[in-house]
Write an enzyme that holds these catalytic residues in place. Sequence first.
Site, PDB file in Angstrom:
ATOM      1  CE  LYS A 194      32.501  41.914 -20.337  1.00 53.74           C
ATOM      2  NZ  LYS A 194      33.427  42.805 -19.634  1.00 53.74           N
ATOM      3  CG  ASP A 249      33.006  41.961 -13.852  1.00 53.08           C
ATOM      4  OD1 ASP A 249      33.155  40.832 -14.383  1.00 53.08           O
ATOM      5  OD2 ASP A 249      33.684  42.952 -14.192  1.00 53.08           O
ATOM      6  CD  GLN A 257      34.646  46.358 -20.107  1.00 55.35           C
ATOM      7  OE1 GLN A 257      33.611  45.694 -20.016  1.00 55.35           O
ATOM      8  NE2 GLN A 257      35.839  45.799 -20.208  1.00 55.35           N
TER       9      GLN A 257
END
Length: 282
Positions: A54, A121, A98
């Site tokens: 990322k 996200d 994450q």
Amino acid sequence: MTILLDGKNLAMLRERELSDRVAALRAGNGNQTPILATILVGEDPSSATYVRMKGNACRRVGMDSRAITLPSSASTETVVSQIDQLNADPAVHGILLQHPVPAHVDERVCFDRISIAKDVDGVTSHGFGLMALGESAFGSATPAGIMHLLSHYGIDISGKRAVIVGRSPILGKPMALMLSNANATVTLCHSKTVNLEAEVRRAQIIVGAVGKPNFIPSEWISDGAIVVDAGYHVGGVGDIDPAGLLDRCAAVTPVPGGVGPMTISTLIAQTVTAAERACGRS
Ligand code: NAP
């Protein structure tokens, strides 16, 4: 002829457009470089690889990333406090925690601490609710990436029977709502589903989101189906056994090179949008 839903190629095309948008932000009055902050808790090697990928994607489009690594012993309070600092930092436009975090950390509490404006996200309950209601929100990156892929290849979703295998909060569940919002008739399957084979056999769109290698046998998939495999396992294997599908299905995602690149590309695109909004450009 089967359409190969090539996420790798589409992500590359999208990066060109994103590079232009980032360059415009950097050249603008505010001289803003979009920044994605990533938080990795613990030393899981796959998670570390995803975070690195990322960060690399940010650099490819001219953005910056800020990588925060916390030890696996970090508490929920420590992660929350880190998120609070990033929420308050005007230089940071997007926050990625994450998944998964170590078991003793309350992931839902941490996700929900992320400011909605920086939830690039698409993991907060607030964002999920807005998306479910068809309101403006950053979608959960993997299902939103799948929707972008289907749209790019002109796949008609309306009125189709869609079956999703897996109902996690970041993948299966938001996928079901996005497909429903696009007027598919959706069945959401999980570990307690009775007669999964019968459900999969009825699917005109099938999404594998179960997290078990080659779990869905290719024989269960009907001729002419649209096959989306979100799974990724060691050796480049997905959740759906691909044997023969390219010969008889309407569209198929490759593994790798299908859903994975679209997840990262969507995360980056949503960060650029967040930065544009912060600068009053969107
Ligand atoms: P997860 O949180 O482990 O969820 C798995 C889901 O599968 C659960 O809803 C579970 O049902 C269901 N399930 C388990 N066994 C089943 C069975 N025997 N029959 C039917 N359903 C069953 O997984 P996830 O995080 O959603 O990830 C799923 C897959 O997508 C993984 O391979 C992961 O690597 C991949 N993934 C890829 C990306 C990408 O960018 N490409 C991003 C995210 C995830 P219950 O709810 O009943 O437990």
